[in-house]
Design an enzyme around this catalytic site. Structure first.
Site, PDB file in Angstrom:
ATOM      1  N   LYS A   1      -8.821   9.791   9.959  1.00 37.50           N
ATOM      2  CA  LYS A   1      -8.539   8.453  10.470  1.00 37.50           C
ATOM      3  C   LYS A   1      -9.533   8.047  11.557  1.00 37.50           C
ATOM      4  CE  LYS A   1      -5.177   7.991   7.781  1.00 37.50           C
ATOM      5  NZ  LYS A   1      -5.297   7.060   6.656  1.00 37.50           N
TER       6      LYS A   1
ATOM      7  N   HIS B   1     -10.172   5.117   0.199  1.00 36.72           N
ATOM      8  CA  HIS B   1      -9.177   4.955   1.268  1.00 36.72           C
ATOM      9  C   HIS B   1      -9.655   5.613   2.555  1.00 36.72           C
ATOM     10  CE1 HIS B   1      -5.348   4.139  -1.284  1.00 36.72           C
ATOM     11  NE2 HIS B   1      -6.407   3.648  -1.873  1.00 36.72           N
TER      12      HIS B   1
ATOM     13  N   GLU C   1      -3.064  -0.250  -8.369  1.00 38.22           N
ATOM     14  CA  GLU C   1      -3.999   0.834  -8.064  1.00 38.22           C
ATOM     15  C   GLU C   1      -3.233   2.153  -8.162  1.00 38.22           C
ATOM     16  OE1 GLU C   1      -7.062   0.633  -5.059  1.00 38.22           O
ATOM     17  OE2 GLU C   1      -6.104   2.264  -3.955  1.00 38.22           O
TER      18      GLU C   1
ATOM     19  N   ASP D   1       0.821  -1.213   0.000  1.00 34.38           N
ATOM     20  CA  ASP D   1       0.000   0.000   0.000  1.00 34.38           C
ATOM     21  C   ASP D   1       0.859   1.269   0.000  1.00 34.38           C
ATOM     22  OD1 ASP D   1      -2.271   1.512   0.073  1.00 34.38           O
ATOM     23  OD2 ASP D   1      -2.746   1.107   2.177  1.00 34.38           O
ATOM     24  N   HIS D   2       0.375   2.271  -0.691  1.00 33.08           N
ATOM     25  CA  HIS D   2       1.022   3.593  -0.702  1.00 33.08           C
ATOM     26  C   HIS D   2       2.521   3.531  -0.959  1.00 33.08           C
ATOM     27  CE1 HIS D   2      -2.275   6.300  -0.020  1.00 33.08           C
ATOM     28  NE2 HIS D   2      -2.789   5.435   0.828  1.00 33.08           N
TER      29      HIS D   2
HETATM   30 ZN   LIG Z   1      -4.748   6.013   1.151  1.00 36.50          ZN
END
Ligand SMILES: [Zn+2]
Length: 495
Positions: free
Chosen positions: A323, A356, A281, A169-170
């Protein structure tokens, strides 16, 4: 990937020892496997086969019992790899355009809870248990391989026998590609946010002109006149409307995202050179300003022109996706945003729309599920950590008070790179047991604790893991309840 387990024989349960996880027991190609936990909390793989050759690739001890070979192995990285090879559904695979959900798990403990939630919902939602950003791995001192292995053991323990994904991810740097490919990930989230130019949002037309003129057009394999010609005045027909691309919005889009496209392309090509079976992605969700429909069209069309094949796109939606808390913003405006981005994704792809910071945004799930008709990836990251803290609060309030004090002390450092609206001054500094029990329900303390995981685990990790291991059933139940609420709204649209 179509491997399915064998039927368990009638005598299979008789093999299980006292500390076995019965749901883990699975049979494949003549060998029966399960996970056991010893009284001191150590987990071991146990397997029974006719012949010792069934355990090639594993490191452990084999013993002949009643004409069969009984094998016991530690949960090491080497044995995780061997298990993924022995039980092929545990090896990450691509999900293509199928509905999927990512379950970031900073602790490497939550997967059995995630599996329970998926089983309870029972829909065709494809899970990515192994998912962590490079930034988080650094703060948790985990390697890409740790992330993958913990998810493997967790899925195995909980008896998951359907495909799993694996999201690196990221990724922001070229080297991130090398490290995560070596570990065995199959889903690569390319995030070139450092190269997105936020100044372009409000820059004057003259400044925009300067920015687009100065772009690395050689790297972009084009030039400004050709770019302008292919977009300005273009009408993109969608199902319910169309988007007019005027000169200002097209140039502004390119000024903002142009440098990031070249960087993402470099990462993509590095990945393609590896020759592995994988999917990509493209994510710009952590940028400062919402991605407009015109920007979505320009960015995706340019990536496609440059030969990038991606399965999902994560725009920055309107409003605030902070978050671990509910969506902050105008929900009607967000619904409209989902709707248009989903239409663009169907018109230019189809590819999945990816949401996300998707944890705890309960009001948004029915809306994005409907807008995308299930052509969607939902990514949650830190909420499993936040929920795991309930186990600490419930079982060791004193430890939780220490954890909170450290989170408050280190907050200004920890908050960097996160979008938050919490006010630490509203959090009690010496909470009573009742207040400790409510810390994860209050926005201020939930966010402060949510982003402080690195500092907290550095200081209290050993003690905290002890509490989670001593109370794992409670931990799984909390995680399962929480994720059932996340997944249920997607069930009618899962595809
Ligand atoms: Zn993200």
């Amino acid at each position: 990937m179509s491997a399915r387990p064998d039927e368990l024989g009638p005598s299979a349960t008789a093999l299980l020892g006292d500390g076995a996880y019965p749901e883990s027991q699975v049979s494949y190609e003549g060998t029966t496997y399960w996970l056991e936990r010893s009284v001191d909390g150590v987990k071991r793989l146990v397997a029974v086969a006719d012949d010792e050759s069934a355990f090639r690739g594993f490191a452990g001890t084999a013993k002949r019992v009643d004409g069969k070979v009984r094998f016991v192995a530690e949960t090491t990285p080497e044995n995780a790899l061997a298990l993924r090879s022995a039980l092929p559904w545990l090896k990450p695979s691509r999900f293509g355009l199928h509905t999927s959900a990512g379950f970031g798990d900073r602790l490497g403990l939550a997967t059995p809870g995630h599996v329970r939630a998926l089983n309870a919902v029972g829909a065709a939602i494809n899970p990515v248990f192994a998912q962590q950003s490079i930034r988080e791995m650094g703060r948790c001192h985990r390697t890409p391989r740790d992330v993958l292995d913990d998810a493997t053991w967790g899925a195995f323990q909980a008896g998951w026998t359907k495909p799993v994904g694996g999201d690196a991810d990221h990724l922001e740097q070229l080297e991130d590609i090398d490290d995560t490919v070596a570990a065995g990930f199959v889903f690569y989230t390319l995030d070139p946010k450092a190269e997105v130019d936020p100044e372009a949002e409000h820059a004057s037309p003259e400044a925009i002109q300067q920015k687009v003129t100065a772009l690395d057009w050689i790297g972009l394999e084009s030039d400004l006149p050709s770019f302008t010609k292919s977009y300005v005045g273009r009408r993109v027909a969608l199902e319910h409307e169309s988007i007019e691309l005027d000169e200002q919005s097209v140039l502004r889009a390119m000024a903002k995202y142009g440098p990031s496209l070249a960087h993402a392309l470099a990462m993509y090509r590095r990945l393609m050179e590896k020759g592995i079976d994988c999917e990509v992605e493209f994510a710009v969700d952590e940028t400062d300003y919402p991605t407009t429909p015109a920007e979505h069209v320009v960015v995706v069309s340019e990536l496609q022109r440059l030969g990038m094949d991606f399965v999902s796109f994560a725009p920055r939606f309107v409003g605030r996706f902070e978050k671990g808390v509910e969506y902050i913003g105008d929900i009607n405006e967000l619904q409209r945003d989902f709707e248009i981005h989903a239409q663009i994704a169907r018109a230019l792809g189809p590819y999945k729309l990816s949401m996300h910071s998707g944890s705890d945004k309960f009001s948004t799930y029915p809306l994005i599920a409907e807008a995308t008709k299930g052509l969607l990836h939902l990514k949650t990251a830190g909420t499993s950590w936040a929920e795991a803290l309930r186990v600490i609060a419930n079982n060791d309030p004193d430890l939780m008070r220490e954890v909170l004090a450290l989170a408050l002390d280190s907050f200004e450092v920890n908050r960097k790179s996160y979008h938050l609206s919490c006010d630490p001054t509203r959090i009690p500094t010496d909470p009573t047991d009742d207040e400790v029990a409510q810390l994860m329900d209050r926005v201020d303390s939930r966010q402060v604790l949510h982003v402080s995981y690195g500092a907290i685990l550095d200081e209290f990790g050993t003690r905290m893991y002890q509490v989670w291991n001593d109370n794992e059933e409670e931990h799984y139940r909390i995680i399962a309840d929480h994720f059932e609420q996340h997944l249920r709204p997607f069930a009618p649209y899962a595809r």
